[in-house]
Design a protein around this motif. Structure first.
Motif, PDB file in Angstrom:
ATOM      1  N   GLU A  94       0.854  -1.187   0.000  1.00  0.00           N
ATOM      2  CA  GLU A  94       0.000   0.000   0.000  1.00  0.00           C
ATOM      3  C   GLU A  94       0.886   1.231   0.000  1.00  0.00           C
ATOM      4  OE1 GLU A  94      -2.215  -0.497   3.598  1.00  0.00           O
ATOM      5  OE2 GLU A  94      -0.582   0.220   4.880  1.00  0.00           O
ATOM      6  N   LYS A  95       0.358   2.322  -0.456  1.00  0.00           N
ATOM      7  CA  LYS A  95       1.135   3.552  -0.521  1.00  0.00           C
ATOM      8  C   LYS A  95       1.564   3.980   0.875  1.00  0.00           C
ATOM      9  CE  LYS A  95       1.110   8.203  -2.506  1.00  0.00           C
ATOM     10  NZ  LYS A  95       0.338   9.226  -3.266  1.00  0.00           N
ATOM     11  N   ASP A  96       2.825   4.393   0.986  1.00  0.00           N
ATOM     12  CA  ASP A  96       3.301   4.939   2.258  1.00  0.00           C
ATOM     13  C   ASP A  96       4.062   6.224   1.972  1.00  0.00           C
ATOM     14  OD1 ASP A  96       6.001   4.257   1.533  1.00  0.00           O
ATOM     15  OD2 ASP A  96       5.669   2.231   2.263  1.00  0.00           O
ATOM     16  N   SER A  97       4.613   6.821   3.019  1.00  0.00           N
ATOM     17  CA  SER A  97       5.293   8.100   2.858  1.00  0.00           C
ATOM     18  C   SER A  97       6.812   7.963   2.858  1.00  0.00           C
ATOM     19  CB  SER A  97       4.864   9.069   3.967  1.00  0.00           C
ATOM     20  OG  SER A  97       5.153   8.548   5.247  1.00  0.00           O
ATOM     21  N   GLY A  98       7.295   6.734   2.641  1.00  0.00           N
ATOM     22  CA  GLY A  98       8.735   6.553   2.556  1.00  0.00           C
ATOM     23  C   GLY A  98       9.239   5.415   3.411  1.00  0.00           C
ATOM     24  N   GLN A  99      10.544   5.227   3.386  1.00  0.00           N
ATOM     25  CA  GLN A  99      11.162   4.080   4.042  1.00  0.00           C
ATOM     26  C   GLN A  99      10.949   4.085   5.547  1.00  0.00           C
ATOM     27  OE1 GLN A  99      15.326   3.711   3.159  1.00  0.00           O
ATOM     28  NE2 GLN A  99      15.514   1.713   4.117  1.00  0.00           N
ATOM     29  N   ALA A 100      11.126   5.237   6.179  1.00  0.00           N
ATOM     30  CA  ALA A 100      10.948   5.305   7.634  1.00  0.00           C
ATOM     31  C   ALA A 100       9.513   4.971   8.022  1.00  0.00           C
ATOM     32  CB  ALA A 100      11.330   6.692   8.148  1.00  0.00           C
ATOM     33  N   ASN A 101       8.558   5.446   7.240  1.00  0.00           N
ATOM     34  CA  ASN A 101       7.154   5.139   7.497  1.00  0.00           C
ATOM     35  C   ASN A 101       6.897   3.636   7.379  1.00  0.00           C
ATOM     36  OD1 ASN A 101       4.097   5.261   5.739  1.00  0.00           O
ATOM     37  ND2 ASN A 101       4.274   5.800   7.896  1.00  0.00           N
ATOM     38  N   ALA A 102       7.498   3.005   6.383  1.00  0.00           N
ATOM     39  CA  ALA A 102       7.332   1.559   6.198  1.00  0.00           C
ATOM     40  C   ALA A 102       7.931   0.790   7.375  1.00  0.00           C
ATOM     41  CB  ALA A 102       7.992   1.126   4.891  1.00  0.00           C
ATOM     42  N   ILE A 103       9.096   1.209   7.840  1.00  0.00           N
ATOM     43  CA  ILE A 103       9.718   0.534   8.981  1.00  0.00           C
ATOM     44  C   ILE A 103       8.866   0.703  10.228  1.00  0.00           C
ATOM     45  CG2 ILE A 103      11.735   0.516  10.505  1.00  0.00           C
ATOM     46  CD1 ILE A 103      13.368   1.412   7.995  1.00  0.00           C
ATOM     47  N   ASN A 104       8.361   1.914  10.449  1.00  0.00           N
ATOM     48  CA  ASN A 104       7.486   2.144  11.612  1.00  0.00           C
ATOM     49  C   ASN A 104       6.243   1.266  11.556  1.00  0.00           C
ATOM     50  OD1 ASN A 104       9.092   4.086  12.907  1.00  0.00           O
ATOM     51  ND2 ASN A 104       8.206   5.766  11.730  1.00  0.00           N
ATOM     52  N   LYS A 105       5.659   1.133  10.371  1.00  0.00           N
ATOM     53  CA  LYS A 105       4.500   0.246  10.208  1.00  0.00           C
ATOM     54  C   LYS A 105       4.871  -1.189  10.578  1.00  0.00           C
ATOM     55  CE  LYS A 105       1.962   2.487   6.394  1.00  0.00           C
ATOM     56  NZ  LYS A 105       1.528   2.281   4.989  1.00  0.00           N
ATOM     57  N   GLY A 106       6.032  -1.614  10.100  1.00  0.00           N
ATOM     58  CA  GLY A 106       6.462  -2.979  10.366  1.00  0.00           C
ATOM     59  C   GLY A 106       6.695  -3.232  11.842  1.00  0.00           C
ATOM     60  N   ILE A 107       7.271  -2.267  12.529  1.00  0.00           N
ATOM     61  CA  ILE A 107       7.564  -2.435  13.954  1.00  0.00           C
ATOM     62  C   ILE A 107       6.282  -2.651  14.756  1.00  0.00           C
ATOM     63  CG2 ILE A 107       8.409  -1.220  16.014  1.00  0.00           C
ATOM     64  CD1 ILE A 107      10.603  -0.020  14.201  1.00  0.00           C
ATOM     65  N   THR A 108       5.199  -2.014  14.350  1.00  0.00           N
ATOM     66  CA  THR A 108       3.933  -2.208  15.080  1.00  0.00           C
ATOM     67  C   THR A 108       3.450  -3.647  14.993  1.00  0.00           C
ATOM     68  OG1 THR A 108       2.511  -1.633  13.188  1.00  0.00           O
ATOM     69  CG2 THR A 108       3.262   0.185  14.595  1.00  0.00           C
ATOM     70  N   LYS A 109       3.916  -4.392  13.994  1.00  0.00           N
ATOM     71  CA  LYS A 109       3.524  -5.797  13.832  1.00  0.00           C
ATOM     72  C   LYS A 109       4.500  -6.760  14.511  1.00  0.00           C
ATOM     73  CE  LYS A 109       0.056  -4.835  11.041  1.00  0.00           C
ATOM     74  NZ  LYS A 109      -1.351  -5.097  11.424  1.00  0.00           N
ATOM     75  N   CYS A 110       5.641  -6.248  14.960  1.00  0.00           N
ATOM     76  CA  CYS A 110       6.692  -7.107  15.498  1.00  0.00           C
ATOM     77  C   CYS A 110       6.407  -7.516  16.940  1.00  0.00           C
ATOM     78  CB  CYS A 110       8.037  -6.385  15.437  1.00  0.00           C
ATOM     79  SG  CYS A 110       8.678  -6.144  13.773  1.00  0.00           S
ATOM     80  N   THR A 111       6.710  -8.760  17.254  1.00  0.00           N
ATOM     81  CA  THR A 111       6.493  -9.284  18.608  1.00  0.00           C
ATOM     82  C   THR A 111       7.715 -10.035  19.133  1.00  0.00           C
ATOM     83  OG1 THR A 111       5.544 -11.351  17.748  1.00  0.00           O
ATOM     84  CG2 THR A 111       4.010  -9.531  18.178  1.00  0.00           C
ATOM     85  N   GLY A 112       8.861  -9.877  18.496  1.00  0.00           N
ATOM     86  CA  GLY A 112      10.026 -10.675  18.840  1.00  0.00           C
ATOM     87  C   GLY A 112      10.888 -10.096  19.946  1.00  0.00           C
ATOM     88  N   ASP A 113      12.048 -10.707  20.108  1.00  0.00           N
ATOM     89  CA  ASP A 113      13.052 -10.250  21.061  1.00  0.00           C
ATOM     90  C   ASP A 113      14.112  -9.386  20.379  1.00  0.00           C
ATOM     91  OD1 ASP A 113      12.131 -11.918  23.375  1.00  0.00           O
ATOM     92  OD2 ASP A 113      12.641 -13.540  21.996  1.00  0.00           O
ATOM     93  N   ILE A 114      14.510  -9.799  19.191  1.00  0.00           N
ATOM     94  CA  ILE A 114      15.560  -9.124  18.425  1.00  0.00           C
ATOM     95  C   ILE A 114      14.930  -8.509  17.182  1.00  0.00           C
ATOM     96  CG2 ILE A 114      17.771  -9.421  17.233  1.00  0.00           C
ATOM     97  CD1 ILE A 114      18.131 -12.020  18.896  1.00  0.00           C
ATOM     98  N   PHE A 115      15.407  -7.310  16.808  1.00  0.00           N
ATOM     99  CA  PHE A 115      14.827  -6.627  15.645  1.00  0.00           C
ATOM    100  C   PHE A 115      15.918  -6.070  14.735  1.00  0.00           C
ATOM    101  CE2 PHE A 115      13.924  -2.535  13.642  1.00  0.00           C
ATOM    102  CZ  PHE A 115      12.878  -2.879  12.807  1.00  0.00           C
ATOM    103  N   ASN A 116      15.622  -6.139  13.443  1.00  0.00           N
ATOM    104  CA  ASN A 116      16.361  -5.369  12.441  1.00  0.00           C
ATOM    105  C   ASN A 116      15.491  -5.226  11.212  1.00  0.00           C
ATOM    106  OD1 ASN A 116      18.403  -3.866  11.307  1.00  0.00           O
ATOM    107  ND2 ASN A 116      19.875  -5.539  11.139  1.00  0.00           N
ATOM    108  N   TRP A 117      15.819  -4.260  10.385  1.00  0.00           N
ATOM    109  CA  TRP A 117      15.188  -4.210   9.062  1.00  0.00           C
ATOM    110  C   TRP A 117      16.255  -4.467   8.010  1.00  0.00           C
ATOM    111  CZ3 TRP A 117      16.616   0.466  11.265  1.00  0.00           C
ATOM    112  CH2 TRP A 117      17.273   1.387  10.460  1.00  0.00           C
ATOM    113  N   ILE A 118      15.876  -5.208   6.990  1.00  0.00           N
ATOM    114  CA  ILE A 118      16.763  -5.550   5.884  1.00  0.00           C
ATOM    115  C   ILE A 118      16.118  -5.038   4.609  1.00  0.00           C
ATOM    116  CG2 ILE A 118      17.916  -7.400   4.605  1.00  0.00           C
ATOM    117  CD1 ILE A 118      18.916  -7.036   7.474  1.00  0.00           C
ATOM    118  N   ASN A 119      16.773  -4.101   3.961  1.00  0.00           N
ATOM    119  CA  ASN A 119      16.201  -3.501   2.758  1.00  0.00           C
ATOM    120  C   ASN A 119      16.079  -4.517   1.627  1.00  0.00           C
ATOM    121  OD1 ASN A 119      15.931  -0.939   3.932  1.00  0.00           O
ATOM    122  ND2 ASN A 119      18.029  -0.387   3.413  1.00  0.00           N
ATOM    123  N   SER A 120      15.199  -4.195   0.707  1.00  0.00           N
ATOM    124  CA  SER A 120      14.831  -5.154  -0.337  1.00  0.00           C
ATOM    125  C   SER A 120      15.851  -5.260  -1.458  1.00  0.00           C
ATOM    126  CB  SER A 120      13.461  -4.785  -0.914  1.00  0.00           C
ATOM    127  OG  SER A 120      13.433  -3.427  -1.319  1.00  0.00           O
TER     128      SER A 120
END
Length: 329
Positions: A94-120
Motif C-alpha cells: 500500500e502507498k506509504d510516505s517513505g522508508q521510515a514510514n514503512a519501517i514504523n508500520k512494520g515495527i507495530t507488527k513485530c512481537t520478537g526479542d531481536i529486531f532489524n530491518w533488511i532492505n529489499s
C-alpha cells in the motif's frame, strides 16, 4: 527442518540463497531460541527482493517473524512476495510516505526479542540469525560486519566493521556505523520511539543518536552479517549530499535538548569540523563541476576566503586533492 526444497525453485540461479540453505542442525544446541523480527521495507525492487526474502527464510531459523511492508510497487514485487506468502508472517502493499514510514508500520507488527530491518536490495549472509541469536542478551545491541558490493564489479570488496557505537563517538561522528549490521532488542527499539518520517536519508542515524544515549550496551561480532548492494538507484549513492541539511538541522536542535547537554562538545565539534564543511564543499562542487581547472581552483580558494573555518578541517584539503587537482589528470 529444511526449507530449500519447499520454496519456489529458481532455475537460473545458483549458490546462496538460491540452491543453498543454512543447515538446520546448527539450532539443535538450544531448545529455545530468541524470537527474531525482521522487517523489509520495499518499493519497486522486484529485481532484488527475491534474493532478500530467500536469504532470510533459508536461515532455517526456528523462531522467525518476517514482515514485508511494500509501498505499493508497480513492478513484479508483489508477485514475488506472493510466491513466498506461506512463509511470511505478514505483508502488505500500500502507498506509504517513505522508508521510515514503512519501517514504523512494520515495527507495530513485530512481537520478537531481536529486531532489524533488511532492505529489499540487500541480503543476509549464511548463518547470520544463528550468529546474532547465539550472543543475544536481553537489552543489548549486537553489531557485526557488512559486506558492500556491486553486482557489476565482482572485484570490489569493502567490508565495514561497526565500531565504537558509544553515544559520544556516535554523536561526534567518530564511530563506524553501518545500519544493516546493527541488531537491537525490540523492547529498546519501541522505547526509543519512531523513526523520523520527515527524513528520507538520515532517518537511521537520527534515530540511533538518541538510541545510543539511552541504550549503551553493545556486543560486537566479527562475522559478516549482511551483504549491502550498491547500484545506480541506491539512496546511499544518489542523494547523500542533497540531504546533508537533514543531519545539520537535527544536530542544531539537539544543542537545546537537556538529554544531549552532556554531549554539547561533541555536537559542536561534529558541526564545525565535519557536517558544515562537507555541506559547504558539496555545494561548491555542485556549482563548479563543469568548470575549467583554473576556474575551479580559483573558486575553491575563494571558498576558503568566504569561510575561513574550512582551513581547520581535513575535508577542505581532501577535496582539494581529490576533486580540484584530480581534474588535471
Amino acid at each position: 527442518m529444511s526449507l530449500l526444497n519447499k520454496l519456489p525453485r529458481i532455475e537460473s540461479k545458483e549458490g546462496w540463497p538460491w540452491t543453498e540453505e543454512v543447515n538446520a542442525d546448527i539450532y539443535k544446541s538450544k531448545k529455545q531460541w530468541p524470537k527474531i523480527s525482521i522487517v523489509t521495507p520495499s518499493y519497486n525492487q522486484g529485481k532484488f527482493i527475491e534474493e532478500t526474502i530467500r536469504s532470510i527464510l533459508l536461515q532455517n531459523y526456528p523462531n522467525l517473524e518476517y514482515i514485508i511492508i511494500d509501498g505499493g510497487s508497480n513492478d513484479d514485487t508483489v508477485n514475488i512476495i506472493k510466491k513466498y506468502e506461506p512463509w511470511i508472517s505478514f505483508w502488505v502493499s500500500e502507498k506509504d510516505s517513505g522508508q521510515a514510514n514503512a519501517i514504523n508500520k512494520g515495527i507495530t507488527k513485530c512481537t520478537g526479542d531481536i529486531f532489524n530491518w533488511i532492505n529489499s536490495d540487500d541480503y543476509l549472509a549464511p548463518e547470520t540469525l544463528c550468529n546474532v541469536a547465539s550472543i543475544y542478551k536481553k537489552g543489548v545491541t549486537i553489531a557485526g560486519k557488512v559486506f558492500n558490493f556491486y553486482d557489476n564489479d565482482p572485484s570490489f570488496k569493502d567490508i565495514i566493521e561497526n565500531k565504537s557505537l558509544t553515544a559520544g563517538d556516535f554523536i561526534s561522528l567518530k564511530s563506524t556505523f553501518h545500519q544493516p549490521g546493527v541488531w537491537c532488542d525490540l523492547v529498546n527499539i519501541k522505547a526509543a520511539g519512531k523513526f523520523p518520517e520527515y527524513s528520507s536519508y538520515y532517518f537511521d542515524r537520527i534515530f540511533f543518536t538518541s538510541y545510543f544515549v539511552r541504550f549503551k550496551t553493545v556486543l560486537y561480532t566479527n562475522n559478516v552479517l549482511v551483504y549491502f548492494r550498491y547500484h545506480h538507484e541506491s539512496k546511499t549513492l544518489v542523494i547523500r549530499d542533497s540531504k546533508a541539511n537533514e543531519l545539520i538541522d537535527y544536530y542544531l536542535t539537539l544543542l537545546a535538548e537537556p538529554l544531549f547537554k552532556p554531549f554539547t562538545k561533541q555536537l559542536k565539534s561534529a558541526l564545525k569540523y565535519q557536517l558544515l564543511p562537507e555541506k559547504h564543499i558539496s555545494d561548491w562542487e555542485y556549482k563548479n563541476a563543469d568548470k575549467s581547472f583554473a576556474a575551479r581552483i580559483s573558486s575553491y580558494l575563494g571558498l576558503a576566503l568566504v569561510k575561513p573555518g574550512l582551513l581547520q578541517t581535513r575535508h577542505f584539503f581532501t577535496k582539494f586533492k581529490r576533486s580540484v587537482l584530480h581534474s588535471l589528470n
